[in-house]
Design a protein around this motif. Structure first.
Motif, PDB file in Angstrom:
ATOM      1  N   LYS A 652       0.852  -1.184   0.000  1.00  0.00           N
ATOM      2  CA  LYS A 652       0.000   0.000   0.000  1.00  0.00           C
ATOM      3  C   LYS A 652       0.894   1.242   0.000  1.00  0.00           C
ATOM      4  CE  LYS A 652      -4.230  -1.747   0.397  1.00  0.00           C
ATOM      5  NZ  LYS A 652      -5.287  -1.500  -0.612  1.00  0.00           N
ATOM      6  N   GLY A 653       0.408   2.301  -0.644  1.00  0.00           N
ATOM      7  CA  GLY A 653       1.133   3.563  -0.612  1.00  0.00           C
ATOM      8  C   GLY A 653       2.256   3.672  -1.618  1.00  0.00           C
ATOM      9  N   LEU A 654       2.252   2.828  -2.667  1.00  0.00           N
ATOM     10  CA  LEU A 654       3.306   2.903  -3.677  1.00  0.00           C
ATOM     11  C   LEU A 654       2.945   3.950  -4.721  1.00  0.00           C
ATOM     12  CD1 LEU A 654       5.987   1.614  -4.693  1.00  0.00           C
ATOM     13  CD2 LEU A 654       4.570   0.190  -6.185  1.00  0.00           C
ATOM     14  N   LEU A 655       3.839   4.904  -4.932  1.00  0.00           N
ATOM     15  CA  LEU A 655       3.690   5.907  -5.981  1.00  0.00           C
ATOM     16  C   LEU A 655       4.806   5.712  -6.990  1.00  0.00           C
ATOM     17  CD1 LEU A 655       3.038   9.120  -3.817  1.00  0.00           C
ATOM     18  CD2 LEU A 655       1.332   7.633  -4.895  1.00  0.00           C
ATOM     19  N   HIS A 656       4.539   6.085  -8.235  1.00  0.00           N
ATOM     20  CA  HIS A 656       5.615   5.967  -9.211  1.00  0.00           C
ATOM     21  C   HIS A 656       5.600   7.111 -10.207  1.00  0.00           C
ATOM     22  CE1 HIS A 656       2.527   4.012 -11.882  1.00  0.00           C
ATOM     23  NE2 HIS A 656       3.249   4.570 -12.832  1.00  0.00           N
ATOM     24  N   ALA A 657       6.815   7.458 -10.648  1.00  0.00           N
ATOM     25  CA  ALA A 657       7.009   8.348 -11.786  1.00  0.00           C
ATOM     26  C   ALA A 657       7.656   7.522 -12.883  1.00  0.00           C
ATOM     27  CB  ALA A 657       7.893   9.522 -11.408  1.00  0.00           C
ATOM     28  N   ARG A 658       7.260   7.782 -14.130  1.00  0.00           N
ATOM     29  CA  ARG A 658       7.753   6.981 -15.256  1.00  0.00           C
ATOM     30  C   ARG A 658       8.258   7.908 -16.349  1.00  0.00           C
ATOM     31  NH1 ARG A 658       4.164   4.378 -19.492  1.00  0.00           N
ATOM     32  NH2 ARG A 658       2.490   5.306 -18.245  1.00  0.00           N
ATOM     33  N   ARG A 659       9.435   7.578 -16.887  1.00  0.00           N
ATOM     34  CA  ARG A 659      10.012   8.317 -18.008  1.00  0.00           C
ATOM     35  C   ARG A 659      10.350   7.342 -19.129  1.00  0.00           C
ATOM     36  NH1 ARG A 659       9.967  13.961 -17.111  1.00  0.00           N
ATOM     37  NH2 ARG A 659      11.521  14.079 -18.775  1.00  0.00           N
ATOM     38  N   GLN A 660      10.062   7.739 -20.350  1.00  0.00           N
ATOM     39  CA  GLN A 660      10.393   6.920 -21.510  1.00  0.00           C
ATOM     40  C   GLN A 660      11.490   7.618 -22.300  1.00  0.00           C
ATOM     41  OE1 GLN A 660       8.785   3.861 -22.032  1.00  0.00           O
ATOM     42  NE2 GLN A 660      10.525   3.535 -23.427  1.00  0.00           N
ATOM     43  N   ASP A 661      12.622   6.939 -22.443  1.00  0.00           N
ATOM     44  CA  ASP A 661      13.759   7.501 -23.158  1.00  0.00           C
ATOM     45  C   ASP A 661      14.218   6.487 -24.201  1.00  0.00           C
ATOM     46  OD1 ASP A 661      15.801   9.264 -23.853  1.00  0.00           O
ATOM     47  OD2 ASP A 661      17.191   8.400 -22.399  1.00  0.00           O
ATOM     48  N   GLY A 662      13.635   6.563 -25.378  1.00  0.00           N
ATOM     49  CA  GLY A 662      13.964   5.603 -26.418  1.00  0.00           C
ATOM     50  C   GLY A 662      13.554   4.204 -26.011  1.00  0.00           C
ATOM     51  N   ALA A 663      14.534   3.295 -26.008  1.00  0.00           N
ATOM     52  CA  ALA A 663      14.253   1.898 -25.675  1.00  0.00           C
ATOM     53  C   ALA A 663      14.324   1.618 -24.185  1.00  0.00           C
ATOM     54  CB  ALA A 663      15.246   0.995 -26.406  1.00  0.00           C
ATOM     55  N   THR A 664      14.501   2.663 -23.378  1.00  0.00           N
ATOM     56  CA  THR A 664      14.632   2.480 -21.930  1.00  0.00           C
ATOM     57  C   THR A 664      13.483   3.168 -21.200  1.00  0.00           C
ATOM     58  OG1 THR A 664      17.040   2.418 -22.125  1.00  0.00           O
ATOM     59  CG2 THR A 664      16.133   2.796 -19.932  1.00  0.00           C
ATOM     60  N   THR A 665      12.868   2.445 -20.282  1.00  0.00           N
ATOM     61  CA  THR A 665      11.826   2.993 -19.415  1.00  0.00           C
ATOM     62  C   THR A 665      12.379   3.088 -18.002  1.00  0.00           C
ATOM     63  OG1 THR A 665      10.148   1.869 -20.744  1.00  0.00           O
ATOM     64  CG2 THR A 665       9.457   2.736 -18.607  1.00  0.00           C
ATOM     65  N   TYR A 666      12.240   4.246 -17.401  1.00  0.00           N
ATOM     66  CA  TYR A 666      12.716   4.465 -16.036  1.00  0.00           C
ATOM     67  C   TYR A 666      11.521   4.593 -15.101  1.00  0.00           C
ATOM     68  CZ  TYR A 666      17.287   5.610 -18.076  1.00  0.00           C
ATOM     69  OH  TYR A 666      18.474   5.574 -18.767  1.00  0.00           O
ATOM     70  N   TYR A 667      11.630   3.958 -13.937  1.00  0.00           N
ATOM     71  CA  TYR A 667      10.607   4.071 -12.895  1.00  0.00           C
ATOM     72  C   TYR A 667      11.265   4.560 -11.601  1.00  0.00           C
ATOM     73  CZ  TYR A 667       6.934   1.589 -15.457  1.00  0.00           C
ATOM     74  OH  TYR A 667       5.970   1.224 -16.355  1.00  0.00           O
ATOM     75  N   PHE A 668      10.637   5.548 -10.999  1.00  0.00           N
ATOM     76  CA  PHE A 668      10.979   5.966  -9.639  1.00  0.00           C
ATOM     77  C   PHE A 668       9.842   5.472  -8.757  1.00  0.00           C
ATOM     78  CE2 PHE A 668      10.793   8.927  -6.063  1.00  0.00           C
ATOM     79  CZ  PHE A 668      12.127   8.980  -5.662  1.00  0.00           C
ATOM     80  N   LEU A 669      10.123   4.475  -7.919  1.00  0.00           N
ATOM     81  CA  LEU A 669       9.106   3.815  -7.102  1.00  0.00           C
ATOM     82  C   LEU A 669       9.267   4.243  -5.652  1.00  0.00           C
ATOM     83  CD1 LEU A 669       9.534   0.226  -8.600  1.00  0.00           C
ATOM     84  CD2 LEU A 669       7.784   1.907  -9.224  1.00  0.00           C
ATOM     85  N   LEU A 670       8.230   4.816  -5.091  1.00  0.00           N
ATOM     86  CA  LEU A 670       8.308   5.374  -3.735  1.00  0.00           C
ATOM     87  C   LEU A 670       7.332   4.677  -2.794  1.00  0.00           C
ATOM     88  CD1 LEU A 670       9.189   7.524  -1.615  1.00  0.00           C
ATOM     89  CD2 LEU A 670       7.342   8.959  -2.504  1.00  0.00           C
ATOM     90  N   ASN A 671       7.840   4.231  -1.663  1.00  0.00           N
ATOM     91  CA  ASN A 671       6.982   3.793  -0.568  1.00  0.00           C
ATOM     92  C   ASN A 671       6.574   5.040   0.201  1.00  0.00           C
ATOM     93  OD1 ASN A 671       5.728   2.667   1.657  1.00  0.00           O
ATOM     94  ND2 ASN A 671       7.636   2.017   2.632  1.00  0.00           N
ATOM     95  N   SER A 672       5.375   5.540  -0.075  1.00  0.00           N
ATOM     96  CA  SER A 672       4.921   6.774   0.574  1.00  0.00           C
ATOM     97  C   SER A 672       4.250   6.511   1.915  1.00  0.00           C
ATOM     98  CB  SER A 672       3.950   7.529  -0.348  1.00  0.00           C
ATOM     99  OG  SER A 672       2.742   6.811  -0.494  1.00  0.00           O
TER     100      SER A 672
END
Length: 949
Positions: A652-672
């Motif tokens: 519970k409480g997981l937030l994420h930011a997602r960035r797409q850079d060509g063939a790479t996907t980045y996730y910032f996963l936060l336990n809020s």
């Protein structure tokens, strides 16, 4: 098998708010302080004149904004920044809101307000007197400020019969009786006879200058001028106000060298949130602008606009709300055109941008954020309302995709000299998860000031009220010795969050002015794994907001669906666009009851009729689903086939930011959440997943992940409260550690990739199973392991920081005496339990020696667990080699394989200054005493590895 994530770009590193006591600075000290920021891993700073704590005379000729000494200081800062490739920002003026010397309250360029006077008379009687005066003095006029002329300008005089009590608030009028009696005014006198019956009110609508100056005096209660002559807040809704600012900079502030250096290292001109002292915002051309933009004259309804927190006058029906909406919409339009756009265009001439916090007034915050060079939010005002960041982020991503969303980060209430690096990171992380990709740390104060006492000038304590803000970072702080780990963390996260394009699952329609405290989700939507942003009505009108391939703003956030929350009214233009989105293939969810009326007054009856037809068609469209409440939105989305990009399981409480850079996907996963979590998360991505350690830069390909569902990868996830993880998924060889061969789909312990294949790792002996990506099940057996070592015996040296000149002010106040106390410990305990350390703050150096026996040869390595270190921050040296930066939220360090024999461990714990300051200035620093030092037990725990083959 690991790689390294670099932080090469200085411009992507965190910046500081850099507070000066006006022109009371020297180029030598400024140079020294900028050098210190650069050495600590920061990429820039914003120079601001903030001195709330200075409640004593500060002659403007010496301390004023724009004085020769101020210019010399700015030039020194620019020169030093250029040597290090740093970014330099400047506040648009001293303190805030924006001001300009030479502008007087009566000038068109000055900030204006709408106010009113009123008189109640009996029906059948005659009012024959001077017009009623405004009901209150100009909002910026306060005792102790310079006297200034403020002229009241009459725009309309109305009369109406009162319905109910004449003392009610708001005062309720009988709409059919409203009469414009402006023509009965002769000079400053009114002669008018009220019709018989009841009580009547005469309402005079005035505009006038607010006479507001820099906001500091209204907080501080102590006046001195920041400029000569005294500057007044400019009109933020008329172009003359913006031009007064730019003229001041162009003719009085910027030297040739400053211009040249700003073109090289300048970043932004910045204006803080719109903390106006104003009754109702006004601009001299308001009546004409309103008529042009809204299609009808405001003058017959002007009395309905009066009142700040709530309306002063109203009548039955929805006309008052419609008029007030139209008024606020006009203000918002004018702010974007005549303030934000004007200042950003001007800044671009210096290769800079205008950065601002577009809230504090009735604005379309998202559209303002789309139009400014760099939009900004803040951790203080947005901390309890995370949707505010989502609103500003939408403006950035729709208006200027792939650019910066800044945050004024770390202005924690009563945080002065008591925040740790862990506090700094847990304050930054929520912003990162909501779209922020550049922080301005609040802040770094200049060394000294006339009234500043040890450890130096600090503008936020004391400040005339029993509160303080933020933290005073810099060499005055013991924690500055270890701040590089935190600056590196923020630099890596920001670098990742500036790559490519921001993506979000959902757009939530938003129709509300001044949205620094807005909330949509009750937790249901984010806990289901959806990220979302708030799209204002203004953003719907931008060219990028169109549907392509079933996605809204496909080249930007690429929203998978649009959510329309329960609204009592909606703009007809927005309703039509939402219907068009659905017709173009975008899933839409309607929450709760549908709106029953349109927003705005012009053509309201016809618009309401048209709205009913639009909503009827919308509700029955095949790409539209309904939800009774926000909690039902995930189910409605599932019916429409919309999937979340980051679905948690057991969390519970997981937030994420997602960035797409060509063939790479980045996730910032936060336990809020406020507790540690452990489970898994399914990410929308294809390729090899990597974990990027934001503290150290180490990149590790994951050994266990489930990629059997095309386009999705499930990974294990665990985190302490407030902790985040960074995951990259790429279909290309990257990071210098690309995985080849098999991986585990499921496993009963940690699985790691190594050059020789997959291995199972555990700190406990036993048999561990895994299912590999080729479908084969395999077992790894880890042999019995030695017991963990508990390090109980330590030598502790405490460097005690205290004022060298207690009670001194100015530069003499900066000196710090450092006294060393030495202890031999057989058990770790708080400093408060050690003789003579009850009031001590400073740096503790813990040294322990431990021996690795030959029986450890069978182990693969060991982890060091520091346990807890109270209100402070730590770094570690093993055998004279400093280890990678410590994760201040979870201080467990992989030591790798340790050779048999003796090892020397040195743990440095740098504390806050709170305990010493409580002893030195208890009247100012009233927060509770903090616990310092290594606490509990420090352990070295072996782990084993065995091949999964």
């Amino acid at each position: 098998m690991t790689g390294t994530f670099p932080t090469d770009s200085v411009r992507r590193r965190p910046n500081f708010r850099y507070w000066w006591p006006g022109g009371g600075i020297t180029p030598a000290e400024v140079t020294k302080e900028v050098e210190a920021m650069a050495a600590a891993g920061f990429g820039g700073f914003e120079i601001g004149d903030v001195r709330n704590s200075e409640m004593q005379a500060m002659p403007v000729q010496q301390y004023g904004f724009g004085t020769p000494s101020w210019k010399d200081g700015v030039t020194a800062a620019l020169r030093t920044a250029a040597r290090h490739g740093m970014q330099v920002d400047l506040t648009i003026g001293p303190y805030w809101p924006a001001v300009a010397p030479g502008v007087l309250p009566d000038d068109d360029a000055a900030m204006k307000e709408l106010t009113y006077g009123q008189a109640v008379i009996d029906g059948g009687t005659t009012f024959d007197a001077v017009l009623p005066s405004p009901h209150q003095q100009p909002s910026g006029v306060k005792d102790g400020l310079p006297a200034v002329t403020v002229t009241n300008i009459v725009h309309a005089v109305h009369a109406a019969r009162i319905s109910g009590s004449s003392t009610a608030s708001p005062l309720v009028l009988e709409e059919p009786t409203v009469t414009d009696i402006t023509a009965r005014v002769n000079g400053d006198k009114l002669t008018w006879t009220a019709p018989a019956g009841g009580q009547w009110v005469v309402i005079v609508s005035y505009s006038r200058g607010t006479a507001m100056i820099e906001k500091q005096v209204y907080y501080q209660g102590y006046y001195y001028s920041f400029t000569d002559p005294q500057a007044y807040v400019v009109d933020h809704f008329g172009a003359k106000g913006g031009r007064a600012i730019t003229s001041w900079w162009d003719t009085k502030l910027l030297t040739f060298e400053m211009r040249k250096l700003l073109c090289q290292v300048g970043g932004d001109f910045f204006e803080d949130s719109l903390e106006f002292d104003v009754e109702v915002n006004w601009t001299p051309n308001m009546l004409a602008e309103f008529s042009k933009r809204r299609g009808y004259s405001l003058k017959p309804y002007l009395f309905l606009v009066h009142g700040a927190a709530e309306a002063a006058f109203t009548f039955s029906g929805d006309t008052p709300k419609r008029v007030r909406w139209d008024y606020d919409q006009t203000l918002s339009d004018l702010f974007v055109e005549n303030h934000v756009t004007l200042l950003d265009d001007w800044a671009s001439r210096l290769n800079m941008s205008f950065r601002n916090q577009a809230y504090g007034a009735p604005l379309d915050t998202a559209l303002s954020s789309a139009r400014t060079g760099v939009p900004e939010g803040e951790s203080l005002a947005f901390g309890n309302t995370p949707d505010s960041f989502r609103l500003v982020a939408a403006g950035r991503d729709i208006g200027r995709p792939s650019t910066i969303l800044s945050s004024e980060m770390g202005a924690n209430m009563n945080g002065a000299y008591r925040l740790t690096l862990a506090d700094l990171i847990t304050t930054a992380n929520p912003g990162y998860a909501l779209g922020v990709n550049q922080v301005r740390v609040h802040g770094f104060p200049y060394a000294s000031s006339p009234g500043g006492q040890w450890p130096g000038f600090y503008p936020w304590a004391p400040m005339g009220v029993p509160i303080n803000f933020a933290e005073a970072w810099g060499p005055r702080q013991p924690q500055w010795q270890v701040i590089g780990g935190a600056s590196g963390y923020m630099a890596r996260v920001q670098t990742i969050l500036q790559f490519g394009t921001s993506k979000a699952d959902l757009a939530v329609y938003h129709e509300e002015f001044d949205s620094a405290d807005t909330t949509f989700d009750d937790g249901s939507v984010s806990d289901a794994g959806f990220s979302y942003q708030l799209l204002s009505w203004g953003l719907l009108g931008l060219s990028a907001t169109k549907v392509k391939g079933g996605r809204l703003a496909a080249d930007g956030p690429a929203y998978k669906a649009l959510i329309v929350p329960e609204l009592s009214s909606i703009l007809l233009s927005s309703a039509r666009k939402i219907l068009a989105f659905a017709q173009a293939g975008l899933p839409v969810v309607l929450v709760g009851a549908l709106p029953t009326r349109t927003t705005g007054l012009s053509g309201a009856a016809a618009a309401d009729k048209a709205l009913s037809s639009v909503l009827k068609e919308l509700k029955t469209h095949r790409r539209v689903a309904t939800a009774a409440a926000v909690a039902d939105v995930p189910v409605a989305l599932a019916k429409l086939g919309v999937q979340a990009a980051g679905v948690p399981r057991g969390i519970k409480g997981l937030l994420h930011a997602r960035r797409q850079d060509g063939a790479t996907t980045y996730y910032f996963l936060l336990n809020s959440s406020s507790a540690a979590v452990s489970g898994s998360v399914t990410l929308e991505a294809e390729g090899t997943p990597y974990r990027i350690n934001p503290w150290t830069g180490e990149v590790t390909p994951l050994g266990a992940f489930d990629d059997r569902v095309r386009g999705h990868i499930t990974i294990p996830f665990s985190a302490k409260a407030g902790e985040a993880a960074v995951i990259a998924v790429s279909s290309q060889r990257t990071f210098g550690c690309h995985r080849t061969g098999l991986h585990a789909i499921t496993a009963t312990t940690e699985v790691r990739q190594t050059p020789s294949g997959l291995v199972a790792r555990s700190a406990s002996a036993g048999s561990y199973t895994a299912t590999l990506s080729n479908g084969r099940k395999t077992t790894a057996r880890i042999a019995p392991l030695p017991a963990a070592l508990k390090l109980n015996d330590w030598t502790l040296k405490v460097e005690d920081w205290s004022p060298a000149n207690p009670g001194a002010k100015g530069t003499a106040a900066n000196a710090t005496t450092k006294t060393v106390h030495t202890f031999t410990l057989s058990e770790l305990t708080s400093w408060q339990n050690l003789k003579g350390l009850s009031d001590v703050s400073g740096i503790g150096t813990y040294t322990a020696t431990f021996t690795i026996p030959s029986s450890w040869k069978s182990t693969a390595g060991a982890v060091l667990d520091l346990g807890s270190f109270g209100a402070g921050s730590a770094k570690v040296v093993l055998d004279d080699k400093e280890l990678a930066p410590v994760n201040q939220l979870d201080p467990v360090i992989d030591l790798g394989a340790l050779k048999a024999g003796a090892h020397t461990l040195v743990v440095t714990v740098a504390t806050t200054l709170m305990n010493r300051l409580k002893q030195f200035r208890p009247d100012v620093y009233t927060a509770a005493k903090q616990t310092y030092g290594l606490l509990g037990t420090v352990t070295v725990t072996p782990y084993g590895e065995a091949p999964l083959s």
